[in-house]
Design a protein around this motif. Sequence first.
Motif, short mmCIF file in Angstrom:
data_model
loop_
_atom_site.label_atom_id
_atom_site.label_comp_id
_atom_site.label_asym_id
_atom_site.label_seq_id
_atom_site.Cartn_x
_atom_site.Cartn_y
_atom_site.Cartn_z
N MET A 1 0.84 -1.18 0.00
CA MET A 1 0.00 0.00 0.00
C MET A 1 0.88 1.25 0.00
O MET A 1 1.77 1.39 0.83
N LYS A 2 0.62 2.16 -0.91
CA LYS A 2 1.48 3.33 -1.07
C LYS A 2 0.94 4.50 -0.27
O LYS A 2 -0.24 4.85 -0.38
N ASN A 3 1.80 5.10 0.57
CA ASN A 3 1.39 6.28 1.32
C ASN A 3 1.42 7.49 0.41
O ASN A 3 2.38 7.72 -0.32
N LYS A 4 0.38 8.29 0.49
CA LYS A 4 0.30 9.51 -0.29
C LYS A 4 0.87 10.66 0.52
O LYS A 4 0.89 10.63 1.74
N LEU A 5 1.31 11.68 -0.18
CA LEU A 5 1.80 12.88 0.49
C LEU A 5 0.63 13.77 0.85
O LEU A 5 -0.36 13.85 0.12
N SER A 6 0.76 14.46 1.97
CA SER A 6 -0.25 15.45 2.33
C SER A 6 -0.08 16.66 1.41
O SER A 6 0.95 16.80 0.72
N ALA A 7 -1.05 17.52 1.41
CA ALA A 7 -0.99 18.73 0.56
C ALA A 7 0.22 19.59 0.96
O ALA A 7 0.91 20.14 0.11
N LYS A 8 0.48 19.66 2.26
CA LYS A 8 1.60 20.45 2.77
C LYS A 8 2.93 19.84 2.34
O LYS A 8 3.86 20.55 1.96
N GLU A 9 3.03 18.51 2.36
CA GLU A 9 4.25 17.83 1.93
C GLU A 9 4.47 18.01 0.42
O GLU A 9 5.60 18.21 -0.02
N GLU A 10 3.39 17.95 -0.35
CA GLU A 10 3.51 18.18 -1.79
C GLU A 10 3.97 19.59 -2.08
O GLU A 10 4.78 19.84 -2.97
N LEU A 11 3.44 20.55 -1.30
CA LEU A 11 3.85 21.94 -1.46
C LEU A 11 5.34 22.09 -1.14
O LEU A 11 6.07 22.77 -1.86
N PHE A 12 5.77 21.40 -0.08
CA PHE A 12 7.20 21.40 0.26
C PHE A 12 8.03 20.89 -0.92
O PHE A 12 9.03 21.50 -1.30
N CYS A 13 7.60 19.77 -1.50
CA CYS A 13 8.33 19.18 -2.63
C CYS A 13 8.39 20.15 -3.80
O CYS A 13 9.43 20.30 -4.45
N THR A 14 7.29 20.82 -4.08
CA THR A 14 7.24 21.77 -5.19
C THR A 14 8.23 22.91 -4.96
O THR A 14 9.00 23.27 -5.86
N TYR A 15 8.23 23.48 -3.76
CA TYR A 15 9.19 24.55 -3.45
C TYR A 15 10.62 24.03 -3.47
O TYR A 15 11.53 24.70 -3.94
N TYR A 16 10.82 22.83 -2.96
CA TYR A 16 12.16 22.24 -2.93
C TYR A 16 12.72 22.04 -4.34
O TYR A 16 13.89 22.28 -4.60
N LEU A 17 11.86 21.63 -5.26
CA LEU A 17 12.30 21.40 -6.64
C LEU A 17 12.74 22.68 -7.34
O LEU A 17 13.51 22.63 -8.28
N LEU A 18 12.26 23.82 -6.86
CA LEU A 18 12.62 25.10 -7.49
C LEU A 18 14.08 25.48 -7.26
O LEU A 18 14.78 25.88 -8.20
N ASP A 19 14.54 25.39 -6.00
CA ASP A 19 15.92 25.84 -5.74
C ASP A 19 16.73 24.91 -4.84
O ASP A 19 17.84 25.23 -4.45
N ARG A 20 16.17 23.74 -4.51
CA ARG A 20 16.87 22.72 -3.72
C ARG A 20 17.27 23.21 -2.33
O ARG A 20 18.23 22.73 -1.76
N ARG A 43 14.15 12.96 4.52
CA ARG A 43 14.45 11.56 4.85
C ARG A 43 13.26 10.64 4.57
O ARG A 43 13.41 9.43 4.50
N LYS A 44 12.08 11.23 4.41
CA LYS A 44 10.86 10.43 4.16
C LYS A 44 10.90 9.80 2.78
O LYS A 44 11.21 10.45 1.79
N LYS A 45 10.61 8.51 2.72
CA LYS A 45 10.68 7.76 1.47
C LYS A 45 9.73 8.32 0.41
O LYS A 45 10.09 8.46 -0.75
N GLU A 46 8.52 8.67 0.81
CA GLU A 46 7.52 9.16 -0.14
C GLU A 46 7.95 10.50 -0.74
O GLU A 46 7.75 10.76 -1.93
N VAL A 47 8.52 11.36 0.09
CA VAL A 47 8.98 12.67 -0.38
C VAL A 47 10.14 12.48 -1.36
O VAL A 47 10.17 13.09 -2.43
N ALA A 48 11.07 11.62 -1.00
CA ALA A 48 12.23 11.36 -1.86
C ALA A 48 11.79 10.81 -3.21
O ALA A 48 12.31 11.22 -4.26
N SER A 49 10.82 9.89 -3.23
CA SER A 49 10.38 9.33 -4.51
C SER A 49 9.60 10.34 -5.32
O SER A 49 9.70 10.35 -6.55
#
Length: 159
Positions: A1-20, A43-49
């Motif tokens: 079963m795959k854990n989904k990211l919360s909206a806040k975690e997805e937002l974090f990923c989006t901002y992170y992808l802009l400037d690392r 460190r979270k597996k879902e965020v990293a993937s």
Amino acid sequence: MKNKLSAKEELFCTYYLLDRNGREAAAKSGYRSPQKSAARLLRKKEVASFIKAADEKTKRKQQDVAAGYYRLAFGCVADAVKLLFCDEPTDDELEKADLFSVSEIKRQKGGGIEVKFFDRLKALEKLEALCLSDSNASVRAFYSAIEKGADALKGEENE
């Protein structure tokens, strides 16, 4: 079963992808302690993937764009030239013709055809810029890692 990211975690990923920058991404996403949150999230597996998948998709898009510029810069124009000397091309001939480098075709009132091609020099310049930006990204990441290490050492000295 795959854990989904919360909206806040997805937002974090989006901002992170802009400037690392994990701390800034966490702060912009609304986390209370951005530095700790960024470290925990990265460190979270879902965020990293999620980040890895986005990187791969971006890399594929860049490769597609580069392939298009390469084709414009070095592609053959023989099929377009054939059109100039053909009285009435058949639908089959037109369908098989490689007209990728053609930007515009006009039929003149006097019966001639005007064919305009994309600028090969501009395509080469864009291709060069893509190549340089790709190599600059790895250089920027290296310098960013050095700066973060230096900042961490400064923080330890001040304690």
